[in-house]
Design an enzyme around this catalytic site. Structure first.
Site, PDB file in Angstrom:
ATOM      1  N   SER A 103     -22.528-101.696  17.100  1.00  0.00           N
ATOM      2  CA  SER A 103     -23.232-100.843  17.598  1.00  0.00           C
ATOM      3  C   SER A 103     -24.234-100.318  17.134  1.00  0.00           C
ATOM      4  O   SER A 103     -25.121-101.003  17.172  1.00  0.00           O
ATOM      5  CB  SER A 103     -22.351 -99.942  18.070  1.00  0.00           C
ATOM      6  N   ASP A 153     -22.190-105.340  29.318  1.00  0.00           N
ATOM      7  CA  ASP A 153     -21.582-103.335  28.094  1.00  0.00           C
ATOM      8  C   ASP A 153     -22.664-102.691  28.853  1.00  0.00           C
ATOM      9  O   ASP A 153     -24.332-102.284  29.066  1.00  0.00           O
ATOM     10  CB  ASP A 153     -22.716-104.083  26.930  1.00  0.00           C
ATOM     11  N   HIS A 184     -18.540-103.989  25.311  1.00  0.00           N
ATOM     12  CA  HIS A 184     -19.247-103.449  24.184  1.00  0.00           C
ATOM     13  C   HIS A 184     -18.028-103.800  22.967  1.00  0.00           C
ATOM     14  O   HIS A 184     -17.578-102.370  23.116  1.00  0.00           O
ATOM     15  CB  HIS A 184     -19.364-101.610  24.672  1.00  0.00           C
TER      16      HIS A 184
END
Length: 204
Positions: A103, A153, A184
């Protein structure tokens, strides 16, 4: 400026893994992932220097999904300088160094590969998106990046990931893409593919 970090010794014949946590994480977050990817590796795990309402990050953002691009450049250079200094501090010499990011950590890893190939040329990025809208036209011919992204995502949409892939490839980088049906997250399949990628570039 240095960064708070953790360093764990490893086999000098294995690559050094630089662990870059996601928003709100810390140096310990990706240790399990590092063990899964390359058990013998030394680990360098810095902490994101930016605080967003108490959550550690690698760079500022203006809103959800909207990056402060000037700060991205500043923080990418800060991390790059830290990695160069760490080679000296820990006697790493010319050992291979692979960034492992998730991320926000994946985004700063991507930024460093685009902006500072002198510091980082190999990265595994889980749930990354394009961190720099117009990166400089550097020669990334020795850069190799593995990307794992989810088709659903909402935080790192594939359109942005595609921009990152194009930016890397246009500058000569070798990009390997792994897509999964999830969101995600880091998937088992993504980890296995990344592990095989590490082996393949070692053999190459």
């Amino acid at each position: 400026m240095t960064l708070d970090h953790k360093y764990l010794e490893g086999d000098e014949n294995a690559p050094v893994l630089v662990l870059l946590h996601g928003t709100g994480g810390g140096p310990d977050d990706l240790l399990g992932l590092a063990k899964a990817l390359s058990p013998a590796s030394a680990v360098l795990a810095p902490a994101g220097p930016v605080s967003e309402h108490g959550a550690a990050r690698w760079f500022r953002r203006l809103a959800e999904g909207v990056f402060d691009h000037e700060d991205v450049v500043v923080r990418a250079n800060q991390l790059a300088d830290f990695l160069i200094k760490a080679r000296e501090t820990y006697g790493l010499g010319d050992r291979r160094m692979i960034a492992i990011g998730f991320s926000n950590g994946a985004n700063i890893a991507a930024a460093v590969t685009l902006l500072r190939p002198d510091a980082l040329t190999e990265a595994i990025a889980f749930a990354a998106m394009s961190p720099v809208p117009e990166p400089p036209a550097l020669d990334l011919g020795t850069t190799r990046v593995f990307l794992s992204n989810g088709e659903r995502d909402p935080m790192a949409p594939l359109t942005s990931t595609g921009e990152l892939v194009r930016a890397l490839r246009e500058r000569g980088a070798e990009v390997t893409e792994h897509r999964h049906a999830g969101g995600h997250q880091v998937t088992i399949e993504g980890v296995e593919s990344a592990k095989e990628w590490i082996k393949s570039i070692a053999d190459g």
